[in-house]
Design an enzyme around this catalytic site. Sequence first.
Site, PDB file in Angstrom:
ATOM      1  N   CYS A 217     -17.635   8.475   1.649  1.00  0.00           N
ATOM      2  CA  CYS A 217     -17.740   7.251   2.069  1.00  0.00           C
ATOM      3  C   CYS A 217     -17.374   7.123   3.740  1.00  0.00           C
ATOM      4  O   CYS A 217     -18.314   6.017   4.253  1.00  0.00           O
ATOM      5  CB  CYS A 217     -16.002   6.818   1.728  1.00  0.00           C
ATOM      6  SG  CYS A 217     -15.967   6.810   0.588  1.00  0.00           S
TER       7      CYS A 217
ATOM      8  N   HIS B 197     -13.453   1.000   6.949  1.00  0.00           N
ATOM      9  CA  HIS B 197     -13.966   1.528   5.306  1.00  0.00           C
ATOM     10  C   HIS B 197     -13.420   0.320   4.624  1.00  0.00           C
ATOM     11  O   HIS B 197     -11.776   0.333   4.555  1.00  0.00           O
ATOM     12  CB  HIS B 197     -14.177   2.494   5.267  1.00  0.00           C
ATOM     13  CG  HIS B 197     -14.398   2.975   3.424  1.00  0.00           C
ATOM     14  ND1 HIS B 197     -15.144   2.428   3.113  1.00  0.00           N
ATOM     15  CD2 HIS B 197     -13.399   4.181   2.903  1.00  0.00           C
ATOM     16  CE1 HIS B 197     -15.235   3.422   1.704  1.00  0.00           C
ATOM     17  NE2 HIS B 197     -14.011   3.782   1.812  1.00  0.00           N
TER      18      HIS B 197
ATOM     19  N   ASN C  28     -14.668  -1.000  -2.990  1.00  0.00           N
ATOM     20  CA  ASN C  28     -14.452   0.249  -2.233  1.00  0.00           C
ATOM     21  C   ASN C  28     -16.146   0.628  -2.832  1.00  0.00           C
ATOM     22  O   ASN C  28     -16.494   1.011  -3.717  1.00  0.00           O
ATOM     23  CB  ASN C  28     -13.887   1.073  -2.723  1.00  0.00           C
ATOM     24  CG  ASN C  28     -14.061   2.259  -2.071  1.00  0.00           C
ATOM     25  OD1 ASN C  28     -15.100   3.111  -1.462  1.00  0.00           O
ATOM     26  ND2 ASN C  28     -13.329   3.714  -1.674  1.00  0.00           N
TER      27      ASN C  28
HETATM   28  O1  UT7 Z   1     -12.882   5.657  -0.045  1.00  0.00           O
HETATM   29  C1  UT7 Z   1     -12.039   6.819   0.066  1.00  0.00           C
HETATM   30  C2  UT7 Z   1     -11.063   6.570  -1.710  1.00  0.00           C
HETATM   31  N1  UT7 Z   1      -9.928   6.299  -2.124  1.00  0.00           N
HETATM   32  C3  UT7 Z   1      -9.100   5.460  -1.394  1.00  0.00           C
HETATM   33  O2  UT7 Z   1      -9.184   4.821  -0.373  1.00  0.00           O
HETATM   34  C4  UT7 Z   1      -7.698   5.210  -2.463  1.00  0.00           C
HETATM   35  C5  UT7 Z   1      -6.540   5.243  -2.227  1.00  0.00           C
HETATM   36  N2  UT7 Z   1      -5.449   5.239  -2.882  1.00  0.00           N
HETATM   37  C6  UT7 Z   1      -4.958   3.904  -2.486  1.00  0.00           C
HETATM   38  O3  UT7 Z   1      -5.413   2.971  -2.636  1.00  0.00           O
HETATM   39  C7  UT7 Z   1      -3.667   4.195  -3.373  1.00  0.00           C
HETATM   40  O4  UT7 Z   1      -3.316   5.298  -3.578  1.00  0.00           O
HETATM   41  C8  UT7 Z   1      -4.290   3.207  -4.747  1.00  0.00           C
HETATM   42  C9  UT7 Z   1      -5.177   1.989  -5.174  1.00  0.00           C
HETATM   43  C10 UT7 Z   1      -5.164   3.975  -5.750  1.00  0.00           C
HETATM   44  C11 UT7 Z   1      -2.900   3.627  -5.643  1.00  0.00           C
HETATM   45  O5  UT7 Z   1      -1.569   2.848  -5.588  1.00  0.00           O
HETATM   46  P1  UT7 Z   1      -0.835   3.141  -5.773  1.00  0.00           P
HETATM   47  O6  UT7 Z   1       0.414   2.309  -5.212  1.00  0.00           O
HETATM   48  O7  UT7 Z   1      -0.424   3.944  -4.682  1.00  0.00           O
HETATM   49  O8  UT7 Z   1      -0.235   2.892  -6.598  1.00  0.00           O
HETATM   50  P2  UT7 Z   1       0.602   4.431  -7.595  1.00  0.00           P
HETATM   51  O9  UT7 Z   1      -0.562   5.381  -7.398  1.00  0.00           O
HETATM   52  O10 UT7 Z   1       1.318   4.729  -7.107  1.00  0.00           O
HETATM   53  O11 UT7 Z   1       0.629   4.005  -9.413  1.00  0.00           O
HETATM   54  C12 UT7 Z   1       2.047   2.757  -9.131  1.00  0.00           C
HETATM   55  C13 UT7 Z   1       2.241   2.484 -10.664  1.00  0.00           C
HETATM   56  C14 UT7 Z   1       2.280   3.483 -12.000  1.00  0.00           C
HETATM   57  O12 UT7 Z   1       2.655   3.773 -12.806  1.00  0.00           O
HETATM   58  P3  UT7 Z   1       4.198   4.358 -13.101  1.00  0.00           P
HETATM   59  O13 UT7 Z   1       4.118   5.297 -12.431  1.00  0.00           O
HETATM   60  O14 UT7 Z   1       4.859   3.347 -11.573  1.00  0.00           O
HETATM   61  O15 UT7 Z   1       4.588   3.297 -14.115  1.00  0.00           O
HETATM   62  C15 UT7 Z   1       0.788   3.519 -12.405  1.00  0.00           C
HETATM   63  O16 UT7 Z   1       0.705   4.124 -13.387  1.00  0.00           O
HETATM   64  O17 UT7 Z   1       0.847   1.236 -11.003  1.00  0.00           O
HETATM   65  C16 UT7 Z   1      -0.207   2.052 -12.413  1.00  0.00           C
HETATM   66  N3  UT7 Z   1      -1.001   1.497 -12.154  1.00  0.00           N
HETATM   67  C17 UT7 Z   1      -1.420   1.293 -12.639  1.00  0.00           C
HETATM   68  N4  UT7 Z   1      -1.184  -0.069 -13.242  1.00  0.00           N
HETATM   69  C18 UT7 Z   1      -1.799  -1.264 -13.380  1.00  0.00           C
HETATM   70  C19 UT7 Z   1      -2.422   2.885 -11.626  1.00  0.00           C
HETATM   71  N5  UT7 Z   1      -2.913   1.997 -11.249  1.00  0.00           N
HETATM   72  C20 UT7 Z   1      -3.022   0.832 -12.380  1.00  0.00           C
HETATM   73  C21 UT7 Z   1      -4.042  -0.896 -13.020  1.00  0.00           C
HETATM   74  N6  UT7 Z   1      -2.731  -1.301 -13.409  1.00  0.00           N
HETATM   75  N7  UT7 Z   1      -4.941  -0.254 -12.839  1.00  0.00           N
END
Ligand code: UT7
Length: 319
Positions: free
Chosen positions: A109, A243, A273
Amino acid sequence: MFSILGTGKAVPDYVMTNDELSTMVETNDEWIRTRTGIEERRICKSETITELTVKAANAALENAGVAPEELDLIICSTMRGENLTPSQACVIQKEIGASCPAFDVNAACSGFIYALDIAAGYYARKKVKKVLIVSMDNLSNITDWTDRSTCVLFGDGGGAAVLGEGDDLLAINLTAEGNDTVLRIPHGTNSSPFYEHEEEKAVLFMAGNEVYKFAVNAMATQIKKSVEDAGLTLDDVDCVIPHQANIRIINTAAKNLAIPREKFFCNVQHYGNTSSGSVPIALDEAARSGLLKKGDIIAMCAFGGGLTTGSCVIRWSKD
Ligand code: UT7
């Protein structure tokens, strides 16, 4: 050094909404919007990465008033061009009718800022007058469409910039910390009958929380560093082109830097993204919307696989 003479972008036609994704994996519009800010993304159906890179290149050349024959260098930042060889930059060169050196760079990225830094070196050595940078990724073809934690985040598309001689690059910084555990996309194919390791699928793996922590820190630290290197203060920044990975990362960076949030250009809601395409698409949209005024100080910052970061401060001198 250089000035940015023109910008362009190209995205596929197909708009995939959060609701459509909800029919493919267990997710919903509300989760995606509140956790990421993304409402829709563009996905390649009929378009190839060659068509899109060429479209972005031609748009930037036209915007700059520069003919392909004038180019002294083409750099394409991408993780995966049409072929392993020739480079995507060589394919672009052929399609637009240029005749200069051309090569690809992969910094995930952060690719657009890495390409700007490479170009700065060519200007410092007085080897070039006009440079074309195209940054494009086509992540839909390496997305795991069964993994809801990643497939909702990404989209296809990219942008381009044409550089000319000038003194608008005020500071630029790159970083990399070798890390192949939190964000990785394996090659996926190995045709050797002699190779003893198991083939991995070419799909994106990401430990989102780890990348999130890295990104929030990187955005604030790297923007601050480049602004200081430019001999400016954060108050001098008129516009930040960050970004576009997650609106929460952008909001937190604005808060940590105490730069008013409205100075951060944001279009993550429309594209998700797009990897190295993200900063140049945002730059092009900010420029063409009339948001960037002649003399404005612009900070750009990207982060991604590697883990890499790139940040820079430029003066906008286009009318
Ligand atoms: O270009 C560089 C690349 N990457 C990035 O910049 C990504 C950086 N990271 C992020 O933007 C965030 O960490 C994410 C958007 C990927 C995830 O957000 P989060 O607030 O950190 O969520 P999480 O991974 O802590 O997940 C929270 C909950 C989980 O459920 P439990 O374990 O709390 O029951 C996940 O299983 O949300 C669940 N979950 C979803 N639910 C509905 C994960 N993905 C989804 C989804 N829809 N798509």
